[in-house]
Motif scaffolding. Sequence first.
Motif, PDB file in Angstrom:
ATOM      1  N   TYR A   1       0.066  51.843  46.325  1.00 37.41           N
ATOM      2  CA  TYR A   1       0.114  50.405  46.534  1.00 37.41           C
ATOM      3  C   TYR A   1      -1.324  49.881  46.634  1.00 37.41           C
ATOM      4  CZ  TYR A   1       4.972  51.335  47.642  1.00 37.41           C
ATOM      5  OH  TYR A   1       6.277  51.752  47.580  1.00 37.41           O
ATOM      6  N   LEU A   2      -1.577  48.818  45.912  1.00 41.93           N
ATOM      7  CA  LEU A   2      -2.914  48.219  45.894  1.00 41.93           C
ATOM      8  C   LEU A   2      -2.811  46.804  46.445  1.00 41.93           C
ATOM      9  CD1 LEU A   2      -3.909  49.113  42.205  1.00 41.93           C
ATOM     10  CD2 LEU A   2      -3.840  50.617  44.204  1.00 41.93           C
ATOM     11  N   ALA A   3      -3.641  46.493  47.443  1.00 45.84           N
ATOM     12  CA  ALA A   3      -3.646  45.132  47.994  1.00 45.84           C
ATOM     13  C   ALA A   3      -5.045  44.831  48.501  1.00 45.84           C
ATOM     14  CB  ALA A   3      -2.629  45.002  49.129  1.00 45.84           C
ATOM     15  N   GLY A   4      -5.476  43.611  48.282  1.00 48.64           N
ATOM     16  CA  GLY A   4      -6.794  43.215  48.758  1.00 48.64           C
ATOM     17  C   GLY A   4      -7.917  44.071  48.179  1.00 48.64           C
ATOM     18  N   GLY A   5      -7.697  44.597  46.995  1.00 42.77           N
ATOM     19  CA  GLY A   5      -8.734  45.400  46.358  1.00 42.77           C
ATOM     20  C   GLY A   5      -8.828  46.822  46.860  1.00 42.77           C
ATOM     21  N   ARG A   6      -7.855  47.240  47.673  1.00 43.47           N
ATOM     22  CA  ARG A   6      -7.880  48.573  48.275  1.00 43.47           C
ATOM     23  C   ARG A   6      -6.544  49.280  48.068  1.00 43.47           C
ATOM     24  NH1 ARG A   6     -12.889  50.303  50.900  1.00 43.47           N
ATOM     25  NH2 ARG A   6     -14.156  48.432  50.667  1.00 43.47           N
ATOM     26  N   VAL A   7      -6.584  50.578  48.251  1.00 37.79           N
ATOM     27  CA  VAL A   7      -5.339  51.346  48.299  1.00 37.79           C
ATOM     28  C   VAL A   7      -4.759  51.187  49.709  1.00 37.79           C
ATOM     29  CG1 VAL A   7      -4.340  53.651  48.161  1.00 37.79           C
ATOM     30  CG2 VAL A   7      -6.181  53.004  46.595  1.00 37.79           C
TER      31      VAL A   7
END
Lengths: 542, 350
Positions: A24-30
């Motif tokens: 899952y990727l969110a806010g440019g992070r894993v």
Amino acid sequence: MTIHLRAGRIIDPEHGRDEIGDLYLAGGRVVAAPPPDLPIRETYDLSGRVVMAGAIDIHSHIAGENVAAARALLAERRWNGSDPLATGALPTLGETGILYARMGFTTVVEPAMPPHGAIQTQSELSLIPFIDRAALAVLGNDDFALRLIRAGETGAALTDYVARTVNAAKAIGVKVINPGGVAAFKENVRSFNLDDEVPEYGVTSRQIINALQGAVARAGIPHPVHLHCNNLGLPGNVETALRTIEAAEGKRLHLTHLQFYSYGLSKRGHLTSGAARLAEAVNANKHITVDVGQVMFGPTVTISADVPRQFAARKTASPRKWIISDKEGNGLGIVPYDYKETNKVSALQWAIGLELFLLIGDPWRVLFTTDHPNGAHFTTYPKIIHLLMDAGERARWIEKLPKAAFRTTQLPDIAREYTLTEIATMTRAAPARLYGLRDRGHLGVGAIADIAVYTPDPDISKMFSSAHLVFKDGTLIIKDGEPQNLGYGRTQHVSPAFDSQIDRTLASYYEERFGARLDLFNVPAHLLSNAQVFEEQPCSVS
Amino acid sequence: MTPLALSEQIAVLDKTNALARLEGLSVSLDEALSKAAELIAKARFPAVIAAGGLASVNAALELAEHAEACFLLAGAEASIKELQAWQDRGGYLTSKREAIARADIVLTVGARAASELSRLFSTWPAGRKPAVLEVSSEEPRGLKTELACLAALASAKPPPSLMQPSFERARELVEKLKSARFGVALWSIHELDSLEFAALMALVNKLNEETRFTTLPFHDDTWGASQMCLARWGIYPPARWVRERALPLPGGTSGQDVMRNSDLIVAVSSRANVLPLPDIGRAQVIAITPDAAQLRSAVAIETGAAGLDFNIGYDGAADTYTAVPVEGDSEKPSASQVVNALLLRARGSR
């Protein structure tokens, strides 16, 4: 919004993963799971595909005055046909970003930034799209450092100088190129070995290496000294490399483009492979990391700040023109070259590089480079990966190359085949560790969402030539090989602490020696055309 | 990943008092940008001419790429000629800083180098002035032949014909050059043609068989911009336009020839009074400069400095790239901001 990468084969050596799973990727992070306030916007079904962190190239000449000189020297290569890169033309800044991204690379390090030319290097790096960048500042032949070492001031004074230089140039580490040899060449010394003394300074290469190793470590710069040894390319120079490993005295040291130092010498004066001896030494010395500098066939151009080496090589230039520049510290030498399949020396160099990859057992300590463009263009990487993963492919190549090239190598008999995990280690996890880039090279929670997805293919070259998907900071930048969502990454650097007294010392030194102001060589972020161009990485706690 | 930062630049632009005109009549910036984008979309043979530091030049390069326009650097003829010289033959060079630090002998090649020496090295540290030798075009044999003669004398076995009395000065000069510890030949592309450049490099190559010798060319302050063209396009202007358009240009491929054959010229500069737009024939002009109102133009947008934008220029005196703050009216946008805004508008209109 969250992006869901579903059911891909996740290969993450940093966390020991090779398994089917989701990311899952969110806010440019894993992230571990979709945050409640960021529902899944898009799901990519990656069944049957391979998922790795974005690859990291630790040593590739892509920007700065050296590369600019090479472009000027060989501008005519751009005129030839529809694929100028096939003629050995250097890619433009835009092409560099796209070509790297297409292969799944998301961070690239320019290994030879002259501190006085940092603003040009950083200007050009900031204009490369898609990828993050970094640069190594070149020291080790500069007058100020040599004076300090001559005076025995290799403690705080040298540390402050090194730290200040890395800060001012916005570098990520220190590169040392033929330490002392380039300075000696300005005094007309044409041969320089590890324990030879630089005229006027009376210091040796060994002393320079040890002094800078200490300074880099005390400054807390995560990457060890990145060393280009003496005697690059000379027959018999495997002895130089072996002695340099001993000279490290158990302290961390990175030897770059090791293939160019793996040459033995037969009793008849012929070039032989020294790769086996060198691999044995690397295997035995855990404090040493190397990158290979693999040669591949075709026209290219050698770009190096090892001026005496390039001066000697000018007689083999193809086409017959070159640039030799003496500048403060290291200068630059540009010599075009053509590695021909029919030439047994080129074939031997090709074989030696592969021997090093295959005989050095630890993929965490042998890193993947061609020293672009010196050994080969970076677009040859997929072919090299294929050669490492498939002994049959190696045999097919060997079959068409001059037999005489293989008399002194073990390559035809090496059965080892790299696994995907080893490839991921060598091209992702190990480079990130080597540079202290804790936020990348892996797919753990918190990592930046630099991700490459490949479609397995019996033709491994094809698999790695064009990624199915590439994400940079969670934004899709490549889809089935095509660029998406133009944007610019950030230039990674470290900011080691130093005593500001060095500024006053250097200011008067610059005035006296060069008639120039010290602040001319700073690279503040607001000078460059993109906002937020720099990103600081942490230094080590000493 | 940082998205393209144009939107941030546009937001600032809206807050400035940009002065814009269409055919001399005051209009809003928005109207001017729309008209400019429309002209670019319709142009068949556009040209972009730029001057100033790297920020302006970079923005202008992007616009030229979008418009598939020829790109010209004002005042860059010498830089481009020098780039071509390096492309033809390669050679030796050094930096001014290294020359100041190390040179014990300086050979001025050509009258211009001789006259420029004191200006170029006005900051020479005390006690370190090198010995100065000269070779110029006033030599009886001409500069090219004189340099070739010196190269022959510098070789291991000079031809016997050069041992005649008429070559005594040349022999003395070569002996002095060979005695250099770190010699530097100073030359200017304004003065040396390609054959003279080749002869100079041949001499320096011969000298390097025994000693260390290099050359220092003059740079003008568009050198950085020329190199940026190389980095972005792989070749230098106006070669790209000529190659891709395959248009035979009467009289060659000079900047003026290109402008005469263009139907739209976009003139971009961060400094006033630097853009040569003398005989532009039938072309319409979009002027994005501090003196835009003074140029005959279809669209004029006056620029200044918005406090956010600096140019990076090549400082010839210091022999380095340096920050050159854009000076002028801080209420007006910088050239690069306006061009970036125009680029966004032009992309949207396609």
